[in-house]
Design a protein around this motif. Sequence first.
Motif, PDB file in Angstrom:
ATOM      1  N   SER A 176      -1.185  -6.476 -12.000  1.00 30.11           N
ATOM      2  CA  SER A 176       0.213  -6.896 -11.996  1.00 30.11           C
ATOM      3  C   SER A 176       0.906  -6.744 -10.650  1.00 30.11           C
ATOM      4  O   SER A 176       1.777  -7.533 -10.306  1.00 30.11           O
ATOM      5  N   GLY A 177       0.525  -5.725  -9.889  1.00 31.17           N
ATOM      6  CA  GLY A 177       1.158  -5.458  -8.613  1.00 31.17           C
ATOM      7  C   GLY A 177       1.454  -3.980  -8.462  1.00 31.17           C
ATOM      8  O   GLY A 177       1.519  -3.239  -9.451  1.00 31.17           O
ATOM      9  N   PRO A 178       1.655  -3.521  -7.230  1.00 31.58           N
ATOM     10  CA  PRO A 178       1.891  -2.095  -6.987  1.00 31.58           C
ATOM     11  C   PRO A 178       3.265  -1.651  -7.443  1.00 31.58           C
ATOM     12  O   PRO A 178       4.176  -2.466  -7.628  1.00 31.58           O
ATOM     13  N   GLY A 179       3.420  -0.353  -7.620  1.00 30.33           N
ATOM     14  CA  GLY A 179       4.705   0.180  -8.048  1.00 30.33           C
ATOM     15  C   GLY A 179       4.861   1.631  -7.677  1.00 30.33           C
ATOM     16  O   GLY A 179       3.916   2.278  -7.211  1.00 30.33           O
ATOM     17  N   CYS A 180       6.060   2.150  -7.878  1.00 34.23           N
ATOM     18  CA  CYS A 180       6.340   3.560  -7.614  1.00 34.23           C
ATOM     19  C   CYS A 180       7.347   4.050  -8.638  1.00 34.23           C
ATOM     20  O   CYS A 180       8.291   3.329  -8.994  1.00 34.23           O
ATOM     21  N   GLY A 181       7.136   5.266  -9.130  1.00 31.86           N
ATOM     22  CA  GLY A 181       8.030   5.839 -10.134  1.00 31.86           C
ATOM     23  C   GLY A 181       8.548   7.198  -9.731  1.00 31.86           C
ATOM     24  O   GLY A 181       7.839   7.998  -9.119  1.00 31.86           O
ATOM     25  N   TRP A 182       9.806   7.449 -10.055  1.00 27.06           N
ATOM     26  CA  TRP A 182      10.460   8.729  -9.802  1.00 27.06           C
ATOM     27  C   TRP A 182      10.919   9.318 -11.127  1.00 27.06           C
ATOM     28  O   TRP A 182      11.415   8.600 -12.000  1.00 27.06           O
ATOM     29  N   ALA A 227      -2.122  -1.783 -11.735  1.00 27.65           N
ATOM     30  CA  ALA A 227      -1.510  -2.211 -10.484  1.00 27.65           C
ATOM     31  C   ALA A 227      -2.311  -3.340  -9.848  1.00 27.65           C
ATOM     32  O   ALA A 227      -1.743  -4.247  -9.243  1.00 27.65           O
ATOM     33  N   ALA A 228      -3.632  -3.304  -9.990  1.00 30.12           N
ATOM     34  CA  ALA A 228      -4.464  -4.369  -9.434  1.00 30.12           C
ATOM     35  C   ALA A 228      -4.175  -5.692 -10.122  1.00 30.12           C
ATOM     36  O   ALA A 228      -4.235  -6.759  -9.505  1.00 30.12           O
ATOM     37  N   GLU A 275      -5.713  -0.364  -5.249  1.00 29.67           N
ATOM     38  CA  GLU A 275      -6.960   0.331  -4.943  1.00 29.67           C
ATOM     39  C   GLU A 275      -7.281   1.444  -5.919  1.00 29.67           C
ATOM     40  O   GLU A 275      -8.443   1.808  -6.098  1.00 29.67           O
ATOM     41  N   GLU A 276      -6.259   1.972  -6.574  1.00 32.86           N
ATOM     42  CA  GLU A 276      -6.479   3.163  -7.399  1.00 32.86           C
ATOM     43  C   GLU A 276      -6.191   2.972  -8.880  1.00 32.86           C
ATOM     44  O   GLU A 276      -6.466   3.865  -9.675  1.00 32.86           O
ATOM     45  N   ASP A 310       0.814  -1.216   0.000  1.00 33.91           N
ATOM     46  CA  ASP A 310       0.000   0.000   0.000  1.00 33.91           C
ATOM     47  C   ASP A 310       0.846   1.265   0.000  1.00 33.91           C
ATOM     48  O   ASP A 310       0.316   2.365  -0.107  1.00 33.91           O
ATOM     49  N   ARG A 311       2.133   1.130   0.124  1.00 33.06           N
ATOM     50  CA  ARG A 311       3.049   2.281   0.139  1.00 33.06           C
ATOM     51  C   ARG A 311       4.363   1.913  -0.548  1.00 33.06           C
ATOM     52  O   ARG A 311       5.425   1.936   0.066  1.00 33.06           O
ATOM     53  N   PRO A 312       4.300   1.574  -1.825  1.00 36.22           N
ATOM     54  CA  PRO A 312       5.491   1.083  -2.538  1.00 36.22           C
ATOM     55  C   PRO A 312       6.630   2.086  -2.624  1.00 36.22           C
ATOM     56  O   PRO A 312       7.787   1.679  -2.762  1.00 36.22           O
TER      57      PRO A 312
END
Length: 215
Positions: A100-106, A97-98, A92-93, A66-68
């Motif tokens: 494949s899985g959650p992620g985070c980008g910079w 992501a639902a 959730e959003e 929930d906080r990748p």
Amino acid sequence: MTSARHVPRVTAAVLLAGLLASGCATEEPGTPTPSSPTSNGESGTSAAGADVPPVANPLDASAYLDRPCDLVPQNVMDGLSYTEPGNALTAEENSTAALSGPGCGWNVRGRGQSVVVGIQTGNQQDGIGGLQGIYDAYQDGQFEYYEPTTVGDYPAAFSDISDKRDRGSCAMYVGIADDLTYSVYAGPYTDDPDEACPVAEQVAGAVIDTLKGGA
């Protein structure tokens, strides 16, 4: 004719990059199609399975689903010139992501490059997770290359559906359990293509450090 057998989704961070790195020049690759079943009819099983080492000390990533973005400390990203907070995608959003899985980008503002981390929970839930699943996809022709390595004593591989490392784009997967990987994408580093893979490795190492430290 395709079968019902699944192969791992292209959930390397590059798949999420098109959604996470808005305004970036990063390309979003296609998705592999299902391949023919193995001769014994089992799903996700490769005759070359022994080529993928087991994960001796599994790590729990559940606290970060929930906080990748918390997987990589901001000071690590600052040192790589990614000074702005990461953009998260969670189940959730976002439908990607639902699946494949959650992620985070910079992103680096004005330079058209990004670093993206993804956790392959979708493959895990489908029973085709782990580094073995990525290797099977490579064996099935879904990935152009698969080059084994390690990250902090954890089995890993540089792998993607197309090899763009000479153009400054690098993707890798790290096994943190026999049925779960996370991926890191870095690029495109068009001015210095050789920089992409070391950046990906550094970020991947930071994720291991975070997971070893617990929630």
